[in-house]
Design a protein around this motif. Structure first.
Motif, PDB file in Angstrom:
ATOM      1  N   ARG A 193      36.031  53.357  54.919  1.00  0.00           N
ATOM      2  CA  ARG A 193      37.165  54.276  54.818  1.00  0.00           C
ATOM      3  C   ARG A 193      38.479  53.499  54.638  1.00  0.00           C
ATOM      4  O   ARG A 193      39.354  53.913  53.876  1.00  0.00           O
ATOM      5  CB  ARG A 193      37.244  55.174  56.058  1.00  0.00           C
ATOM      6  N   GLY A 194      38.585  52.362  55.312  1.00  0.00           N
ATOM      7  CA  GLY A 194      39.761  51.519  55.143  1.00  0.00           C
ATOM      8  C   GLY A 194      39.903  51.020  53.712  1.00  0.00           C
ATOM      9  O   GLY A 194      41.002  50.993  53.151  1.00  0.00           O
ATOM     10  N   LEU A 195      38.782  50.658  53.106  1.00  0.00           N
ATOM     11  CA  LEU A 195      38.807  50.212  51.715  1.00  0.00           C
ATOM     12  C   LEU A 195      39.179  51.368  50.796  1.00  0.00           C
ATOM     13  O   LEU A 195      40.008  51.206  49.893  1.00  0.00           O
ATOM     14  CB  LEU A 195      37.452  49.611  51.322  1.00  0.00           C
ATOM     15  N   ALA A 210      45.544  42.044  48.947  1.00  0.00           N
ATOM     16  CA  ALA A 210      46.306  41.986  50.198  1.00  0.00           C
ATOM     17  C   ALA A 210      45.839  43.066  51.161  1.00  0.00           C
ATOM     18  O   ALA A 210      45.687  42.822  52.366  1.00  0.00           O
ATOM     19  CB  ALA A 210      47.797  42.128  49.911  1.00  0.00           C
ATOM     20  N   ARG A 211      45.614  44.260  50.659  1.00  0.00           N
ATOM     21  CA  ARG A 211      45.160  45.354  51.522  1.00  0.00           C
ATOM     22  C   ARG A 211      43.745  45.090  52.050  1.00  0.00           C
ATOM     23  O   ARG A 211      43.430  45.439  53.183  1.00  0.00           O
ATOM     24  CB  ARG A 211      45.222  46.679  50.777  1.00  0.00           C
ATOM     25  N   ALA A 212      42.902  44.462  51.243  1.00  0.00           N
ATOM     26  CA  ALA A 212      41.547  44.114  51.699  1.00  0.00           C
ATOM     27  C   ALA A 212      41.637  43.167  52.890  1.00  0.00           C
ATOM     28  O   ALA A 212      40.917  43.331  53.884  1.00  0.00           O
ATOM     29  CB  ALA A 212      40.752  43.484  50.563  1.00  0.00           C
ATOM     30  N   ALA A 213      42.522  42.195  52.785  1.00  0.00           N
ATOM     31  CA  ALA A 213      42.704  41.249  53.891  1.00  0.00           C
ATOM     32  C   ALA A 213      43.176  41.981  55.140  1.00  0.00           C
ATOM     33  O   ALA A 213      42.776  41.640  56.258  1.00  0.00           O
ATOM     34  CB  ALA A 213      43.700  40.166  53.495  1.00  0.00           C
ATOM     35  N   GLY A 214      43.971  43.009  54.949  1.00  0.00           N
ATOM     36  CA  GLY A 214      44.484  43.784  56.072  1.00  0.00           C
ATOM     37  C   GLY A 214      43.428  44.583  56.813  1.00  0.00           C
ATOM     38  O   GLY A 214      43.638  44.986  57.957  1.00  0.00           O
ATOM     39  N   ILE A 215      42.287  44.818  56.171  1.00  0.00           N
ATOM     40  CA  ILE A 215      41.207  45.553  56.840  1.00  0.00           C
ATOM     41  C   ILE A 215      40.025  44.638  57.172  1.00  0.00           C
ATOM     42  O   ILE A 215      38.943  45.107  57.505  1.00  0.00           O
ATOM     43  CB  ILE A 215      40.733  46.769  56.012  1.00  0.00           C
ATOM     44  N   GLY A 216      40.247  43.326  57.057  1.00  0.00           N
ATOM     45  CA  GLY A 216      39.232  42.381  57.471  1.00  0.00           C
ATOM     46  C   GLY A 216      38.270  41.925  56.394  1.00  0.00           C
ATOM     47  O   GLY A 216      37.285  41.250  56.694  1.00  0.00           O
ATOM     48  N   LEU A 217      38.528  42.253  55.149  1.00  0.00           N
ATOM     49  CA  LEU A 217      37.703  41.756  54.053  1.00  0.00           C
ATOM     50  C   LEU A 217      38.397  40.556  53.426  1.00  0.00           C
ATOM     51  O   LEU A 217      39.625  40.480  53.414  1.00  0.00           O
ATOM     52  CB  LEU A 217      37.496  42.834  52.987  1.00  0.00           C
TER      53      LEU A 217
END
Length: 126
Positions: free
Chosen positions: A18-20, A91-98
């Motif tokens: 869902r974060g992705l 950047a957003r992926a990094a923010g959700i741990g990917l």
């Protein structure tokens, strides 16, 4: 008018997926002027042997968390917008741990005649 397909490994949690999905939509809104309410996403989960991604092609280091994002949307986006979208997604992926290397993104553009949102009408005839 994007239609986004997210192909993700089945071991990712529902929260990560869902974060992705949220990250992709937010990046499209921010970088490509997509209206906030224009959200159409399909998520498919794949077992390890059914999501085959080269771990190093493109000079990256993909992990078992690698995901494929396919976005089909109306033509007219500039190269600068697309590059910004890729950076924003990473950047957003990094923010959700990917890991930033764990996103493979493919864009396909088409015209308004190539869409129908229902009622048997072409989008262009709205």
């Amino acid at each position: 008018m994007p239609l986004t397909r997210l192909s993700v490994p089945d071991h990712l949690s529902a929260q990560q997926v869902r974060g992705l999905a949220d990250a992709v939509h937010d990046a499209l809104v921010e970088c490509c002027d997509v209206p906030q309410g224009d959200r159409f996403q399909l998520v498919s989960r794949f077992e390890r042997d059914h999501l085959i991604l080269d771990p190093n092609f493109g000079d990256v280091q993909r992990t078992a968390d690698a995901c494929v994002i396919e976005i089909t949307f109306l033509s007219g986006h500039t190269d600068a917008q697309k590059r910004r979208l890729y950076r924003d997604l990473a950047a957003r992926a990094a923010g959700i741990g990917l890991a930033q290397d764990d996103l493979v993104v493919g864009l396909v553009e088409n015209g308004a005649i190539d869409w129908s949102l229902g009622n048997g009408r072409a989008y262009i005839d709205k």
